[in-house]
Design an enzyme around this catalytic site. Structure first.
Site, short mmCIF file in Angstrom:
data_model
loop_
_atom_site.label_atom_id
_atom_site.label_comp_id
_atom_site.label_asym_id
_atom_site.label_seq_id
_atom_site.Cartn_x
_atom_site.Cartn_y
_atom_site.Cartn_z
N CYS A 241 0.84 -1.18 0.00
CA CYS A 241 0.00 0.00 0.00
C CYS A 241 0.88 1.24 0.00
O CYS A 241 2.07 1.17 -0.27
CB CYS A 241 -0.89 0.00 1.25
SG CYS A 241 -1.78 -1.56 1.51
N ARG B 238 -4.90 1.66 -0.17
CA ARG B 238 -4.78 0.22 0.07
C ARG B 238 -4.84 -0.61 -1.21
O ARG B 238 -5.70 -0.40 -2.06
CB ARG B 238 -5.89 -0.24 1.00
CG ARG B 238 -5.73 -1.71 1.40
CD ARG B 238 -6.86 -2.17 2.28
NE ARG B 238 -6.61 -3.53 2.77
CZ ARG B 238 -7.56 -4.38 3.12
NH1 ARG B 238 -8.83 -4.02 3.07
NH2 ARG B 238 -7.25 -5.59 3.55
N LEU B 239 -3.89 -1.56 -1.30
CA LEU B 239 -3.95 -2.66 -2.25
C LEU B 239 -4.27 -3.90 -1.43
O LEU B 239 -3.45 -4.36 -0.64
CB LEU B 239 -2.61 -2.82 -2.99
CG LEU B 239 -2.52 -3.92 -4.04
CD1 LEU B 239 -3.46 -3.63 -5.20
CD2 LEU B 239 -1.09 -4.06 -4.55
N SER B 240 -5.46 -4.45 -1.57
CA SER B 240 -5.94 -5.51 -0.69
C SER B 240 -5.28 -6.84 -1.01
O SER B 240 -5.44 -7.37 -2.11
CB SER B 240 -7.46 -5.65 -0.82
OG SER B 240 -8.09 -4.42 -0.55
N ILE C 245 -4.10 -9.22 2.16
CA ILE C 245 -4.43 -10.05 3.31
C ILE C 245 -5.50 -9.33 4.13
O ILE C 245 -5.42 -8.13 4.35
CB ILE C 245 -3.19 -10.33 4.19
CG1 ILE C 245 -2.19 -11.20 3.43
CG2 ILE C 245 -3.58 -11.00 5.49
CD1 ILE C 245 -0.91 -11.47 4.20
N ASN D 178 2.55 -0.23 5.30
CA ASN D 178 2.79 -0.66 3.93
C ASN D 178 3.68 -1.89 3.96
O ASN D 178 4.79 -1.83 4.49
CB ASN D 178 3.48 0.48 3.14
CG ASN D 178 4.01 0.03 1.79
OD1 ASN D 178 3.49 -0.91 1.19
ND2 ASN D 178 5.04 0.71 1.31
N GLY D 179 3.20 -3.01 3.41
CA GLY D 179 4.03 -4.21 3.36
C GLY D 179 3.28 -5.45 3.81
O GLY D 179 2.05 -5.51 3.76
N GLU D 180 4.04 -6.43 4.26
CA GLU D 180 3.47 -7.69 4.75
C GLU D 180 4.32 -8.18 5.93
O GLU D 180 5.55 -8.13 5.88
CB GLU D 180 3.48 -8.77 3.66
CG GLU D 180 2.81 -8.38 2.35
CD GLU D 180 1.30 -8.25 2.43
OE1 GLU D 180 0.72 -8.67 3.47
OE2 GLU D 180 0.70 -7.71 1.49
#
Length: 612
Positions: free
Chosen positions: A2, A50-52, A54, A75-77
């Site tokens: 994101c 947001r880029l969805s 999870i 931003n990230g995982e």
């Protein structure tokens, strides 16, 4: 994956900046087209795109704790979020979502900055504590995700991209010419202060704490090479295969389909061969030695995955350059970033997430230049004063002959001759090229603090350590993030994992590199999963035919027009540039990288400053 942006103001009227925060968020909409959110109070504003990936249905940000006193944008995982979540639940924390973001909310409450020691993933995040009037900002250990900030008289402003920060009304847009001077040597922006005066990048593995208008920055992780001599070659092969199995599994966690980038090289091929993916993506150029699509097809057929490829024409490459410059916050002269732009666009048509092979060379010792200390070893028996004296004499000789550069390099210490994977213009050339050189930094003054930390290590380890702390985030990960986010695509890098690093940093140097082969133990590990021709292939990088283009009349003239433009004349002795270009065009020497470095800067400057 994101993007976020925000501010803190000490004037106590934070709500009045809400329209500006919306502008900041809109400027990075490409990072997160699926959703948006914002938090504004009397002191702070946090905006999010947001880029969805999870927690698709309940992972909205900003995210809060139970009473709304803790606010997080991320931003990230976080790949081990489920493990951390279980620990926090045992400690009494109540979770409302299945998103990894909430681990940061409760993890900050429970552990403070010690939370950073527990995280496994790629991340940049901001935590606003409304009670304490305190903000924590952090960036992952390798710099996979970006983070920028600036300060004005009354404000602290931050964001995933510089373009968002520039939308804040009290931030001035001004070129930092000190960044240009170092860029000409490194081919990327290497200083903490970016190409914009007063706007800084938060370095990888650091956190920033804002409190009462003061900023404290601390390093929380160090990539330490502590080799274990008891590890055999076979043991290293087994360990890397085991840890990569675990890392790939963690990096595949997603609520959407995951694809993979695939070249003809060992790194991306290894990831694909072990990931059980359905789709892979490849690009090449319309030049025989710059087209890896056939090799990618071979590997795809071998492991039984679908491969979608695109052959990039020279014409569309140059046509897309202006559009690409809109996304690049700072100049980056690595031409492979444009190829990556096409690759990300191709992948984004079918998936939201891809696995990629960045980081293998830095961790395992994969660059061909890492063999140079071994190549220089025979002449190192000559006393150092003799070698250095001979090098000084040879440097003054105008003619070139076989072995000259070898003897010059032998007369220099590693710290003098190696500033990273790229060394475009040496400092004396920079001073000749620039009309008004600042002469504040030399390449060696920038790298010295990094080398000082590994002064007791062997030269190959020193080179790896330097590249991890400069080239990796400044070039490799910078272009991966910028070009993927231009197409709202998340790129995950399983090699750049905390657990993988633990293994890599323990492997003895002789298992990494010898006089014939780089990343030796990793290539052997890869042999178990792919054809020998792929696993044993020499490191090529992403081959781009810049050398050829600059010897074709149409592109020679196109580049020459840019090198002699009014924007170029502001900074450079253009006759010097034209001489470099003409010598390349006529085949007298290969100046392609030097020419492209300046060309990329001018294109960037025209887009971000002249057009403003």
């Amino acid at each position: 994956m994101c993007g976020f942006a925000g501010y803190i103001t000490t004037e106590g009227d934070g709500e009045r900046y809400q329209p500006d925060l919306m502008e900041m968020m809109n400027s990075i909409k490409h990072r997160g087209p699926d959703d948006e959110g914002l938090h504004v109070d009397d002191m702070a504003g946090l905006g999010f795109r947001r880029l969805s990936i999870i927690g698709i249905t309940n992972g909205k940000q900003p995210m809060y704790n139970e009473d709304g006193t803790i606010v997080v944008t991320f931003n990230g995982e976080i790949y081990n979020y489920q493990e951390i979540k279980e620990d926090l639940i045992e400690k009494g924390h109540i979770f409302k979502t299945d998103a990894d973001t909430e681990v940061l909310v409760h993890g900050y409450e429970e552990y403070g900055t010690e939370l950073l020691q527990k995280l496994r993933g790629m991340y940049a995040f901001a935590v606003w504590n409304r009670d304490k009037k305190e903000m924590l900002i952090a960036r992952d250990i390798f710099g996979i995700k970006p983070m920028f900030y600036t300060r004005t008289e009354h404000d602290f402003v931050f964001g995933s991209e510089i373009k968002a920060i520039l939308k804040f009304p009290n931030v001035k847009k001004e070129l930092n010419e000190l960044a240009l001077e170092s860029y000409l040597s490194f081919q990327y922006s290497v200083l903490d202060e970016t190409f914009y005066k007063g706007i800084f990048r938060l370095p990888p593995a650091h956190y920033l704490l804002w409190k009462d208008g003061a900023v404290e920055i601390q390093r929380y992780y160090e990539p330490e090479f502590n080799t274990d001599k008891s590890i055999t070659f076979e043991g290293a092969v087994e360990q890397v295969n085991q840890v990569m199995e675990n890392s790939i599994a963690a990096h595949k966690i997603s609520d959407t389909e995951v694809g993979g980038f695939l070249s003809g090289g060992v790194d991306s091929s290894y990831i694909v061969a072990r990931s059980n993916l359905d789709k892979t993506f490849s690009v090449g150029f319309d030049y025989p030695k710059c087209n890896e699509i056939p090799l990618a097809k071979t590997l795809s057929d071998y492991v039984g995955v679908k491969n979608k490829s695109k052959l990039i024409t020279t014409q569309e490459f140059f046509e897309e350059l202006p559009k690409i410059m809109n996304h690049v916050d700072e100049p980056l002269s690595d031409p492979s970033c444009i190829a990556l732009y096409f690759l990300c666009r191709l992948a984004s048509e079918q998936v939201k997430v891809v696995l990629s092979g960045e980081g293998s060379d830095e961790l395992f010792g994969g660059y061909n230049i890492y063999k140079s200390p071994l190549a220089l070893k025979p002449v190192m028996k000559v006393p150092r004063p003799v070698r250095r004296g001979l090098a000084k004499v040879l440097n003054k000789l105008p003619m070139n002959f076989k072995g000259k550069n070898y003897l010059i390099r032998a007369g220099q210490d590693l710290e003098e001759r190696y500033i990273g994977n790229a060394y475009i213009y040496h400092i004396n050339e920079v001073y000749k090229l620039l009309k008004a050189p600042k002469k504040v930094h030399t390449p060696q003054s920038i790298t010295k603090p990094i080398y000082d930390k590994v002064r007791d290590k062997d030269d190959i380890t020193k080179m790896q350590y330097l590249d991890i702390n400069t080239w990796l985030w400044g070039d490799i990960l910078n272009k991966a993030d910028t070009m993927s986010m231009a197409h709202s695509l998340e790129v995950r890098v399983p090699f750049l994992d905390k657990e993988v690093a633990k293994v890599a940093f323990r492997v003895p140097v002789e298992h990494r590199v010898d006089s014939h082969e780089t990343k030796r133990y990793f290539r052997k590990a890869a042999n178990e999963f792919m054809p020998d021709i792929t696993a044993e292939r020499k490191k090529l990088g992403f081959p781009i035919p810049v050398r050829n283009w600059l010897r074709e009349d149409i592109y020679y003239r196109l580049v020459k027009d840019t090198l002699t433009s009014k924007e170029s004349e502001q900074f450079f002795h253009t006759d010097y540039l034209v001489d470099l270009l003409d010598k390349h065009f006529t085949g007298k020497c290969d100046n392609s990288r030097k020419i492209w470095t300046v060309y990329a800067f001018i294109l960037w400057y025209q887009k971000h400053f002249s057009a403003a």
